[in-house]
Design a protein around this motif. Structure first.
Motif, short mmCIF file in Angstrom:
data_model
loop_
_atom_site.label_atom_id
_atom_site.label_comp_id
_atom_site.label_asym_id
_atom_site.label_seq_id
_atom_site.Cartn_x
_atom_site.Cartn_y
_atom_site.Cartn_z
N ARG A 187 35.67 68.08 22.92
CA ARG A 187 34.49 67.89 22.09
C ARG A 187 33.35 67.20 22.86
NH1 ARG A 187 32.19 69.36 17.03
NH2 ARG A 187 30.45 67.94 16.78
N SER A 188 33.68 66.12 23.58
CA SER A 188 32.63 65.37 24.26
C SER A 188 32.01 66.19 25.39
CB SER A 188 33.19 64.06 24.81
OG SER A 188 34.18 64.29 25.79
N LEU A 189 32.83 66.95 26.11
CA LEU A 189 32.29 67.75 27.21
C LEU A 189 31.50 68.94 26.71
CD1 LEU A 189 35.23 67.70 29.80
CD2 LEU A 189 33.21 66.23 29.68
N ARG A 239 25.61 66.26 32.39
CA ARG A 239 26.46 66.32 33.58
C ARG A 239 27.09 67.69 33.79
NH1 ARG A 239 30.76 61.75 33.05
NH2 ARG A 239 31.06 62.80 31.05
N LEU A 240 27.07 68.51 32.73
CA LEU A 240 27.68 69.83 32.80
C LEU A 240 26.64 70.89 32.49
CD1 LEU A 240 30.99 69.05 30.89
CD2 LEU A 240 30.76 69.39 33.34
N SER A 241 26.63 71.96 33.27
CA SER A 241 25.67 73.05 33.09
C SER A 241 26.34 74.25 32.44
CB SER A 241 25.10 73.46 34.44
OG SER A 241 24.32 74.64 34.33
N ASP A 283 19.98 75.30 30.33
CA ASP A 283 20.25 73.90 30.04
C ASP A 283 19.00 73.23 29.51
OD1 ASP A 283 22.92 73.99 31.04
OD2 ASP A 283 22.15 73.89 33.09
N PRO A 284 19.17 72.18 28.71
CA PRO A 284 17.99 71.42 28.27
C PRO A 284 17.28 70.80 29.48
CG PRO A 284 19.94 70.87 26.96
CD PRO A 284 20.42 71.68 28.12
N PRO A 285 15.96 70.69 29.43
CA PRO A 285 15.09 71.05 28.31
C PRO A 285 14.61 72.50 28.33
CG PRO A 285 13.81 69.95 29.99
CD PRO A 285 15.23 69.96 30.50
N ASN A 312 29.97 74.13 34.35
CA ASN A 312 30.16 73.70 35.72
C ASN A 312 29.48 72.36 35.92
OD1 ASN A 312 27.77 75.50 35.52
ND2 ASN A 312 27.43 74.87 37.64
N ALA A 313 30.21 71.46 36.61
CA ALA A 313 29.70 70.11 36.85
C ALA A 313 28.49 70.16 37.77
CB ALA A 313 30.80 69.25 37.45
N VAL A 314 27.45 69.40 37.44
CA VAL A 314 26.26 69.35 38.29
C VAL A 314 26.24 68.08 39.12
CG1 VAL A 314 24.90 70.83 36.78
CG2 VAL A 314 24.90 68.37 36.39
N VAL A 315 27.15 67.15 38.82
CA VAL A 315 27.29 65.92 39.61
C VAL A 315 28.78 65.62 39.75
CG1 VAL A 315 25.08 64.94 38.87
CG2 VAL A 315 27.14 64.47 37.54
N ASP A 316 29.11 64.84 40.75
CA ASP A 316 30.48 64.33 40.84
C ASP A 316 30.67 63.32 39.72
OD1 ASP A 316 30.82 65.81 43.14
OD2 ASP A 316 30.50 64.12 44.51
N MET A 317 31.82 63.40 39.05
CA MET A 317 32.04 62.47 37.93
C MET A 317 33.52 62.31 37.68
SD MET A 317 30.81 64.96 34.83
CE MET A 317 31.29 66.66 34.75
#
Length: 398
Positions: free
Chosen positions: A61-63, A69-71, A93-95, A289-294
């Motif tokens: 749900r959160s992701l 952080r996710l595209s 992706d926003p905006p 897909n992740a746009v940053v390391d997290m």
């Protein structure tokens, strides 16, 4: 694909999202096989080139709603699909996606959905009248694949005779069988849509595409490339999800004749029954897909990694819903709480239309059909993919 460094062995699985173990007989159990008591909320599968899968409801749900952080650009695990389709607004992706989504939402405003309700009821009754005398039917082929597509094709004002051709394209998007490349799939959709797009942009009518074109994008007209990507998105979005939804709901009714009796006696409960059945039988999954390391659930997700989010593992998580596998028609349920129709900025733009179709289907089916049950001599078949579904649902009735 190699397992990313630092990933513990208990996080590694060999799980093919297109063909989970046992999916042919039970889509939901197939997915729940990933979940272990007190197990991890994220696992890495070595199948399909390697990607993450969120396996716990709160993580899913959160992701799903995490657009920072996710595209959404990746679209799917299928290699090359996202790069080819470039759906608007689904892959934005926003905006950036906001003005495009707003125009689509205007085209699907509630007044248009309400105006379409009599047509949904009419088509439902016509289909019932066609199958009822036989005392049996293959529900997917003779009903579920017809009703939602009929309504969607009416909405965009294209020939109803094109339904089989378009249905085949929708299946290739969500459950590819290798018979078409992603480029061929995109081109087939564009070739079909091109004359309709050109005509509606030049002379808008009352159909969905025309309404969206008239709305413009942040005060300017749609470009041809944007229009093609948006219509491509709506075409595929309207071809599969409601078909799967109605199939699963009808499977539940066939397995639980007492629910048929109860809902006939309490028609006032049909709107919340639709919400509860959609919650209980979700089949849509999305890729991000992740746009940053997290760090997620104690693992390091690298920029560029694909994270797969199955709605079934949120909706059927006991920490998200009490006794989630039970269908409770008195469950106090806001439709936005479950993830059957998405969450966050990318909640399905057609959610209101889908919900209306399910409510009307339940109302007309229960009012005009006798008790249905599964044909004991023929198996129910299911299939995995980004939209799981019943592929065979044999019904009988007296």
């Amino acid at each position: 694909m190699e397992v990313p460094s630092g990933v513990a062995t208990d996080r590694v699985v060999d799980f093919d999202i297109f063909n989970p173990p046992g999916v042919e007989t039970d889509y939901f159990s197939a997915w729940q096989s990933l979940v272990r008591p007190d197990g991890p909320g994220m696992v890495w599968t070595t199948a399909n080139g390697g990607h993450w899968i969120a396996t716990r409801g709160d993580v899913v749900r959160s992701l799903w709603a995490d657009s920072e952080r996710l595209s959404s650009e990746v679209l799917a695990v299928t290699p090359g699909l996202g790069e080819m389709m470039k759906f608007i607004p689904l892959q934005q992706d926003p905006p950036e996606h906001g003005p495009f989504r707003l125009s689509v939402m205007k085209g699907l405003a509630s007044r248009y959905v309400v105006a379409l309700e009599p047509k949904v009821a009419e088509v439902t009754r016509e289909l019932i009248a066609a199958i009822k005398p036989a005392g049996a039917c293959e529900f997917v082929e003779e009903f579920a694949e017809i009703l939602p597509l009929h309504i969607f094709l009416t909405l965009i004002d294209v020939p109803l005779s094109d339904r089989p051709r378009l249905r085949a394209l929708g299946a290739q998007l969500t459950r590819p069988d290798g018979s078409m490349t992603v480029e061929q799939l995109r081109d087939a959709a564009d070739d079909y849509l091109r004359p309709f797009i050109e005509a509606r942009m030049a002379n808008p009518g009352e159909d969905l595409f025309s309404r969206i074109f008239v709305a413009g994008v942040d005060g300017r007209p749609w470009t041809m490339d944007e229009a093609r990507r948006m219509c491509r998105n709506l075409l595929f979005g309207g071809l599969d999800t409601v078909v799967a939804m109605i199939g699963m709901i009808t499977l539940h009714l066939a397995r639980h004749p007492q629910d048929q009796t109860y809902l006939r006696a309490h028609p006032e409960l049909l709107p919340q029954a639709a919400d509860e059945l959609m919650r209980r039988y979700p089949t849509v999954s999305v890729s991000r897909n992740a746009v940053v390391d997290m760090e997620i659930d104690g693992v390091q997700v690298r920029a560029g990694d694909i994270v797969y989010l199955p709605s079934v593992l949120h909706n059927l998580d006991p920490s998200a819903f009490e006794a989630p596998e039970e269908v409770r028609y008195d469950r106090a349920l806001n439709p936005t709480r479950h993830t059957t129709l998405g969450a966050g900025a990318h909640r399905c733009v057609g959610a209101g239309l889908a919900r209306m179709e399910v409510i009307v289907f339940l109302r007309e089916w229960l009012a005009n059909m006798p008790d249905i049950r599964l044909d004991p001599d023929k198996p129910v078949r299911m299939k995995g993919g980004n939209v799981g579904a019943c592929t065979a649902l044999p019904l009988i009735w007296n």
